[in-house]
Enzyme design. Structure first.
Site, PDB file in Angstrom:
ATOM      1  N   ASP A   1       2.540   5.361  -6.679  1.00 22.34           N
ATOM      2  CA  ASP A   1       3.810   5.348  -5.956  1.00 22.34           C
ATOM      3  C   ASP A   1       5.021   5.305  -6.876  1.00 22.34           C
ATOM      4  OD1 ASP A   1       2.631   5.228  -3.316  1.00 22.34           O
ATOM      5  OD2 ASP A   1       1.912   3.263  -3.934  1.00 22.34           O
TER       6      ASP A   1
ATOM      7  N   HIS B   1       0.877  -1.180   0.000  1.00 19.69           N
ATOM      8  CA  HIS B   1       0.000   0.000   0.000  1.00 19.69           C
ATOM      9  C   HIS B   1       0.910   1.226   0.000  1.00 19.69           C
ATOM     10  CE1 HIS B   1      -3.458   2.431   0.583  1.00 19.69           C
ATOM     11  NE2 HIS B   1      -3.848   2.087   1.808  1.00 19.69           N
TER      12      HIS B   1
ATOM     13  N   HIS C   1      -2.039  -2.514  -9.846  1.00 20.09           N
ATOM     14  CA  HIS C   1      -3.037  -1.941  -8.951  1.00 20.09           C
ATOM     15  C   HIS C   1      -4.240  -2.864  -8.858  1.00 20.09           C
ATOM     16  CE1 HIS C   1      -5.747   0.891  -7.063  1.00 20.09           C
ATOM     17  NE2 HIS C   1      -4.668   1.515  -6.679  1.00 20.09           N
TER      18      HIS C   1
HETATM   19  C1  LIG Z   1      -0.974  -3.493  -5.746  1.00 18.01           C
HETATM   20  C2  LIG Z   1      -1.042  -4.982  -5.980  1.00 18.01           C
HETATM   21  C3  LIG Z   1      -1.024  -5.698  -4.612  1.00 18.01           C
HETATM   22  C4  LIG Z   1      -2.338  -5.345  -6.680  1.00 18.01           C
HETATM   23  O1  LIG Z   1      -2.289  -6.709  -6.838  1.00 18.01           O
HETATM   24  P1  LIG Z   1      -3.453  -7.568  -7.490  1.00 18.01           P
HETATM   25  O2  LIG Z   1      -4.767  -6.979  -7.200  1.00 18.01           O
HETATM   26  O3  LIG Z   1      -3.193  -8.945  -7.071  1.00 18.01           O
HETATM   27  O4  LIG Z   1      -3.147  -7.321  -8.994  1.00 18.01           O
HETATM   28  P2  LIG Z   1      -3.437  -8.245 -10.150  1.00 18.01           P
HETATM   29  O5  LIG Z   1      -4.671  -9.067  -9.879  1.00 18.01           O
HETATM   30  O6  LIG Z   1      -3.394  -7.346 -11.299  1.00 18.01           O
HETATM   31  O7  LIG Z   1      -2.193  -9.254 -10.145  1.00 18.01           O
HETATM   32  C5  LIG Z   1      -2.225 -10.336 -10.930  1.00 18.01           C
HETATM   33  C6  LIG Z   1      -0.923 -11.044 -10.904  1.00 18.01           C
HETATM   34  O8  LIG Z   1       0.128 -10.129 -11.237  1.00 18.01           O
HETATM   35  C7  LIG Z   1       1.089 -10.114 -10.229  1.00 18.01           C
HETATM   36  N1  LIG Z   1       1.553  -8.753  -9.994  1.00 18.01           N
HETATM   37  C8  LIG Z   1       0.795  -7.660  -9.803  1.00 18.01           C
HETATM   38  N2  LIG Z   1       1.576  -6.593  -9.598  1.00 18.01           N
HETATM   39  C9  LIG Z   1       2.854  -7.035  -9.656  1.00 18.01           C
HETATM   40  C10 LIG Z   1       4.089  -6.403  -9.497  1.00 18.01           C
HETATM   41  N3  LIG Z   1       4.185  -5.120  -9.226  1.00 18.01           N
HETATM   42  N4  LIG Z   1       5.215  -7.146  -9.623  1.00 18.01           N
HETATM   43  C11 LIG Z   1       5.143  -8.477  -9.886  1.00 18.01           C
HETATM   44  N5  LIG Z   1       3.969  -9.130 -10.022  1.00 18.01           N
HETATM   45  C12 LIG Z   1       2.842  -8.411  -9.920  1.00 18.01           C
HETATM   46  C13 LIG Z   1       0.381 -10.622  -9.012  1.00 18.01           C
HETATM   47  O9  LIG Z   1       1.295 -11.135  -8.060  1.00 18.01           O
HETATM   48  C14 LIG Z   1      -0.511 -11.671  -9.613  1.00 18.01           C
HETATM   49  O10 LIG Z   1       0.276 -12.779  -9.917  1.00 18.01           O
HETATM   50  P3  LIG Z   1      -0.343 -14.291  -9.936  1.00 18.01           P
HETATM   51  O11 LIG Z   1      -1.563 -14.238 -10.768  1.00 18.01           O
HETATM   52  O12 LIG Z   1       0.764 -15.100 -10.485  1.00 18.01           O
HETATM   53  O13 LIG Z   1      -0.637 -14.595  -8.498  1.00 18.01           O
HETATM   54  C15 LIG Z   1       0.123  -5.474  -6.845  1.00 18.01           C
HETATM   55  O14 LIG Z   1       0.034  -4.890  -8.122  1.00 18.01           O
HETATM   56  C16 LIG Z   1       1.465  -5.179  -6.241  1.00 18.01           C
HETATM   57  O15 LIG Z   1       1.910  -5.905  -5.353  1.00 18.01           O
HETATM   58  N6  LIG Z   1       2.163  -4.096  -6.684  1.00 18.01           N
HETATM   59  C17 LIG Z   1       3.433  -3.740  -6.118  1.00 18.01           C
HETATM   60  C18 LIG Z   1       3.259  -2.963  -4.826  1.00 18.01           C
HETATM   61  C19 LIG Z   1       2.718  -1.599  -5.063  1.00 18.01           C
HETATM   62  O16 LIG Z   1       3.200  -0.868  -5.919  1.00 18.01           O
HETATM   63  N7  LIG Z   1       1.746  -1.217  -4.255  1.00 18.01           N
HETATM   64  C20 LIG Z   1       1.142   0.100  -4.328  1.00 18.01           C
HETATM   65  C21 LIG Z   1      -0.253  -0.005  -4.851  1.00 18.01           C
HETATM   66  S1  LIG Z   1      -0.938   1.576  -5.109  1.00 18.01           S
END
Ligand SMILES: CC(C)(COP(=O)(O)OP(=O)(O)OC[C@H]1O[C@@H](n2cnc3c(N)ncnc32)[C@H](O)[C@@H]1OP(=O)(O)O)[C@@H](O)C(=O)NCCC(=O)NCCS
Length: 393
Positions: free
Chosen positions: A320, A224, A263
């Site tokens: 971010d 987050h 996201h």
């Molecule tokens: C924010 C976050 C938790 C959202 O995750 P989410 O809702 O699961 O997103 P998605 O459904 O689009 O993800 C689908 C897949 O992509 C992967 N993925 C998403 N963002 C990723 C990232 N930044 N790096 C690597 N893999 C990522 C997930 O792990 C998931 O993999 P899986 O299907 O093999 O389990 C995720 O994008 C993330 O961890 N981002 C990095 C942290 C970050 O920048 N947070 C700030 C958010 S504002």
């Protein structure tokens, strides 16, 4: 028993849990709206304080209302002496988010309206929190560096005052205006993890500060608000990396995250990131620090390409990703990035807490109480046989 809808183990993705009148996201089109207004419009035209008014009151203020509201915020810039006295006793290496987390109950103890549960009293609490969080962040930063906190200055704008209290000099050029814009962009974001945490806590009729403690705690996590500091660490690590695509591939092959990418709601570029990308490019040129925006753009390009190759074309930069180089170029310490996010999101948290407490978007206040599927040890409804410890093998 009433019907149970199963949405287990999905992190509540796509599950609507409440109505709200505060903000709206179209994740497919990359649109964010506060109380009807596009975020880009507010970022260009409004100020953080005016946006706070909009979030708390549901409409833009008249000129006179804005003057009076600004005065209330300025007058609330006052940290009780016992807060600074506590800071002086705390370990200097404490993370500023932990200090913020620990400071909210101190601010609660100093609030004369703490237990008054009218809407007006909650707006007064919100004003105090919004005015005082920057004082906590700047005050802690100075004390941990062996300096005294600076007295308040009623003549400076919200962002300028924070930068002045942080650095001991007034910000130059457009820095205060740019930071103000960042605060607008981060002020609210529907039912994100921290806002949901705030609302869930106050749905028990706990006071606003108890809700805000939950919000700060949720924001601190690296998935987050904590992501902005992680992005900066990544940029520093990659400053002299010659093979960005190779690094990205390596990270993903090892199951690691690319911070600042992806996201839960946006399936295209986060509109806040688009705005901040432009700001990063401009600041880079103005300050002769173009390397940070160039490096960010390079990581973005390589990541998007690599995610596409892996069948994940919706993973794009989030807020971010570009706030990190922006804050860095403003000369702000990396571990203050997430507290600055909190200094902004406090506006959204308070607006949502008020909406939740006074059921402003629903028929009546409702205590949040989801249910779970028990998949643990089970010996039937009579329970397992308890053997005294001396008889256990
Ligand atoms: C924010 C976050 C938790 C959202 O995750 P989410 O809702 O699961 O997103 P998605 O459904 O689009 O993800 C689908 C897949 O992509 C992967 N993925 C998403 N963002 C990723 C990232 N930044 N790096 C690597 N893999 C990522 C997930 O792990 C998931 O993999 P899986 O299907 O093999 O389990 C995720 O994008 C993330 O961890 N981002 C990095 C942290 C970050 O920048 N947070 C700030 C958010 S504002």
């Amino acid at each position: 028993m009433s019907e149970t809808v199963s949405v287990k183990n999905t992190g509540l993705r796509g599950v609507k849990v409440a109505d709200t009148k505060i903000s709206f996201i179209d994740g497919e089109k990359g649109v964010l709206i506060y109380r009807g207004f596009r975020i880009e419009e507010l970022a260009r035209e409004s100020s953080f304080i005016e946006t706070v008014y909009l979030l708390l009151h549901g409409r833009l203020p008249s000129g006179q209302e804005l003057v009076s509201f600004t005065r209330q915020i300025v007058e609330a810039r006052d940290l009780p002496g016992f807060v600074y006295a506590s800071f002086r006793k705390w370990p200097k290496q404490s993370h500023p988010m932990d200090v913020l987390l620990a400071s909210i109950p101190l601010l609660a103890m100093a609030d004369p309206d703490l237990l008054e549960e009218t809407r007006e009293a909650n707006v007064r609490k919100a004003i105090r929190l919004i005015a005082r969080l920057p004082l906590v962040v700047a005050g802690w930063h100075r004390i941990r560096n062996g300096l005294d906190p600076l007295p308040v200055n009623g003549h400076l704008s919200h962002a300028a005052h924070f930068l002045w209290q942080l650095n001991g000099k007034e910000p130059e050029g457009e820095t205060a205006h740019d930071l103000d814009t960042c605060l607008i962009l981060h002020a609210d974001h529907t039912f994100n993890a921290s806002t949901f945490a705030c609302r869930e806590v106050v749905s028990t009729r706990a006071h606003m500060y108890a809700g805000v403690v939950a919000g700060v705690g949720a924001l601190s996590g690296s998935l987050h608000g904590g992501a902005n500091a992680e992005v900066m660490k990544m940029l520093m690590e990659l400053e002299s990396e010659g093979d960005i695509p190779g690094w990205v591939k390596g990270q993903l092959d090892q199951g690691r995250k690319i911070m600042g990418m992806g996201h839960a709601v946006y399936k295209t570029t986060d509109p806040r990131a688009a705005f901040l990308k432009e700001m990063a490019q401009r600041l880079g040129k103005e300050l002769g620090q173009g390397k940070w925006s160039r490096l960010s753009a390079e990581i973005e390009g390589a990541s998007v390409k690599e995610f596409e190759k892996r069948g994940k074309p919706t993973i794009k930069p989030n807020v971010d990703f570009y706030s990190a180089p922006v804050y860095h170029m403003m000369g702000i310490a990396t571990d203050l990035f997430t507290p600055i996010f909190a200094m902004s999101r406090i506006a959204g948290w308070c607006a949502h807490i008020i909406e939740e407490k006074f059921a402003e978007a629903q028929e009546k206040p409702m205590l949040y109480r989801p249910s779970t599927e028990y998949i643990g040890n089970y010996c039937g409804l009579m329970g397992c046989i308890y053997e005294p410890v001396t008889e256990r093998k």
